[in-house]
Design an enzyme around this catalytic site. Structure first.
Site, PDB file in Angstrom:
ATOM      1  N   SER A 292       0.818  -1.204   0.000  1.00 38.59           N
ATOM      2  CA  SER A 292       0.000   0.000   0.000  1.00 38.59           C
ATOM      3  C   SER A 292       0.860   1.265   0.000  1.00 38.59           C
ATOM      4  O   SER A 292       1.742   1.396  -0.835  1.00 38.59           O
ATOM      5  CB  SER A 292      -0.958  -0.067   1.189  1.00 38.59           C
ATOM      6  OG  SER A 292      -2.088   0.700   0.924  1.00 38.59           O
ATOM      7  N   HIS A 433      -7.720  -5.596  -0.459  1.00 36.19           N
ATOM      8  CA  HIS A 433      -6.478  -4.847  -0.251  1.00 36.19           C
ATOM      9  C   HIS A 433      -5.783  -5.375   1.010  1.00 36.19           C
ATOM     10  O   HIS A 433      -6.275  -5.162   2.123  1.00 36.19           O
ATOM     11  CB  HIS A 433      -6.883  -3.384  -0.050  1.00 36.19           C
ATOM     12  CG  HIS A 433      -5.761  -2.438   0.124  1.00 36.19           C
ATOM     13  ND1 HIS A 433      -4.924  -2.066  -0.902  1.00 36.19           N
ATOM     14  CD2 HIS A 433      -5.326  -1.761   1.216  1.00 36.19           C
ATOM     15  CE1 HIS A 433      -4.040  -1.191  -0.464  1.00 36.19           C
ATOM     16  NE2 HIS A 433      -4.263  -0.995   0.834  1.00 36.19           N
TER      17      HIS A 433
END
Ligand code: GTR
Length: 452
Positions: A292, A433
């Site tokens: 990320s 994610h």
């Protein structure tokens, strides 16, 4: 879930920004407007809402990764080093900010060395070491705790993954001997009180760091808390390692200088300074990885520091592997509004103006050439634009061809859960994610495939 994460950040930064313009009451009104419309206005034009429709992706032109400032395309390996410098300067100037090149004094103290204790059981095959690294300059200092796991009793030097973590070293493992971070932590994370980690945060992200699997595959793995290097909030580029270089601050008159991602990347290089001198670690076997915002960081660290022999970015999205000009998922304006401290001030010029960007993220991937790079996406992580992440790798390939290497990626998303590509690797993990042990399996296979 991702976009709501984005919106949460947006709401926080909106409140922060608004209070300097309006009274608390009008800030609350703006807050309500954001929730309702998912777009923001501070007397400037509203931020475009995120696009998740492939047919609404605009037509865009990408600069050839081998083209220089004058548009001329390089054709020979001996032109690469100058050209790579150009790519790095382009990205530093317009996006991440230039890092200071002055050296700092580094002091290293090893305060722990012993066998791992995982799930209450001593693991004699895994050695845990902890170091405090003190970076000093002009009477100021920053301390970073580094946690290192290696195979125990191995007489051979091992190659080593290096990556930052979000919540402190204690969050990456249930080993009770791993020291609790004392630096800034995000208040929204479990086990954090007044921006400080408590014992309840231990192992809260343990699944992201499958120590046993990594070490059993013959690797070392080193991590440090990103908050040790630069606390992740907007303070005008002053705290963390920025404080070591007060004369080098990103301001309105020096908008090209380093933001937080560049600071975290710079910090990763300081970990490498130490790791390359640590016994049992192969100085030529450093591999950087991150998830990320820390995946964005891994790419920028890997592009700048050639000691990283393999670079791995997981779900890095906007400002990471994803092409900005596709305008899919998180946009430049959105990221600069939610996180005004991640990039430099120049990057804000491209808010809702991606078509005017003289660069894109494929040039970041290309700047890593000829070293192998791995990009991973997750199928439900549309905020990070999986296809845009793949396409950066696809369009970076000419830089590898210069060296006679094949990038090997297609321009269409592959089926989920299969690793594809050659010198540029890619997989689309099924799911959200996140960084998972299945991602690590692909990273390990990729490292082995490339001789590390
Ligand atoms: C999101 C942000 C992304 C990504 C992510 C993370 O809110 O919009 O760019 O970096 O945070 O780092 O967790």
């Amino acid at each position: 879930m991702l976009s709501s994460l984005g919106n949460k950040h947006l709401a926080h930064s909106a409140i922060r920004n608004c209070t300097s313009f309006f009274s608390w009451i009008s800030a609350s009104v703006v807050f309500i407007t954001i929730i309702a419309n998912s777009s923001v206005s501070f007397g400037q034009s509203a931020i475009r809402p995120p696009n998740y429709d492939e047919s609404a992706v605009p037509k865009y032109d990408l600069p050839n990764v081998l083209a220089g400032k004058d548009g001329k395309v390089i054709t020979a390996i001996n032109q690469w080093s100058e050209h790579r410098k150009y790519l790095l300067e382009l990205l530093a100037e317009n996006e991440y900010g230039s890092m200071p090149t002055d050296l700092v004094d580094i002091e290293v103290e090893k305060f722990d060395d012993g066998p791992a204790i995982l799930q209450d059981k001593e693991e004699p095959g895994i050695r845990r070491r902890q170091f405090v690294i003190t970076l000093k300059r002009n009477g100021k200092f920053v301390k970073i705790d580094m946690l290192l796991w290696t195979p125990n009793g191995s007489f051979e030097q091992v190659n080593c993954f290096v990556g930052l973590n979000f919540r402190g070293n204690q969050s990456t493992t249930d080993d009770p001997k791993v020291r609790l971070t004392s630096s800034w932590c995000d208040a929204r994370n479990p086990g954090v009180v007044n921006n400080h980690a408590t014992e309840a945060s231990r192992a809260s992200q343990g699944e992201r760091w499958p120590i046993r699997e990594i070490v059993r595959a013959g690797y070392g793995v080193a991590t440090a808390h990103y908050g040790d290097i630069d606390p992740d909030f907007d303070d005008g580029f002053e705290n963390g390692v920025h404080a070591l270089f007060p004369e080098y601050r990103c301001t309105e008159t020096t908008p090209e200088r380093w933001g937080a991602i560049a600071a975290w990347a710079w910090g990763l290089s300081r970990l490498v300074d130490v790791l390359t001198k640590t016994d049992g670690i192969s100085p030529n076997g450093m591999m950087v990885l991150g998830h990320s915002r820390l995946g964005k960081t891994a790419l920028w660290a890997g592009a700048n520091d050639e000691r990283f022999k393999i670079v791995i970015s997981n779900n890095s999205g906007c400002g990471g592997a994803a092409l900005s000009k596709r305008c899919f998922g998180e946009s430049v304006a959105r990221i600069n509004t939610s996180f005004p401290h991640w990039f430099n001030r120049n990057f804000r010029r491209f808010n809702d103006r991606e078509d005017g960007m003289p660069f894109d993220q494929h040039q970041l991937v290309a700047a890593i050439a000829p070293r192998p790079v791995y990009i991973s996406s997750a199928s439900k992580d549309l905020w990070a634009d999986p296809l845009g992440e793949l396409l950066s790798g696809y369009h970076a390939a000419p830089a590898y061809s210069l060296f006679g290497l094949s990038g090997g990626l297609p321009s269409n998303l592959p089926a989920v859960n299969q690793s594809i590509g050659e010198t540029i690797g890619y997989h689309l993990r099924e799911g959200e994610h996140d960084l998972m042990s299945s991602d690590w399996q692909y990273f390990i296979q990729f490292a082995k495939r490339h001789g590390l």
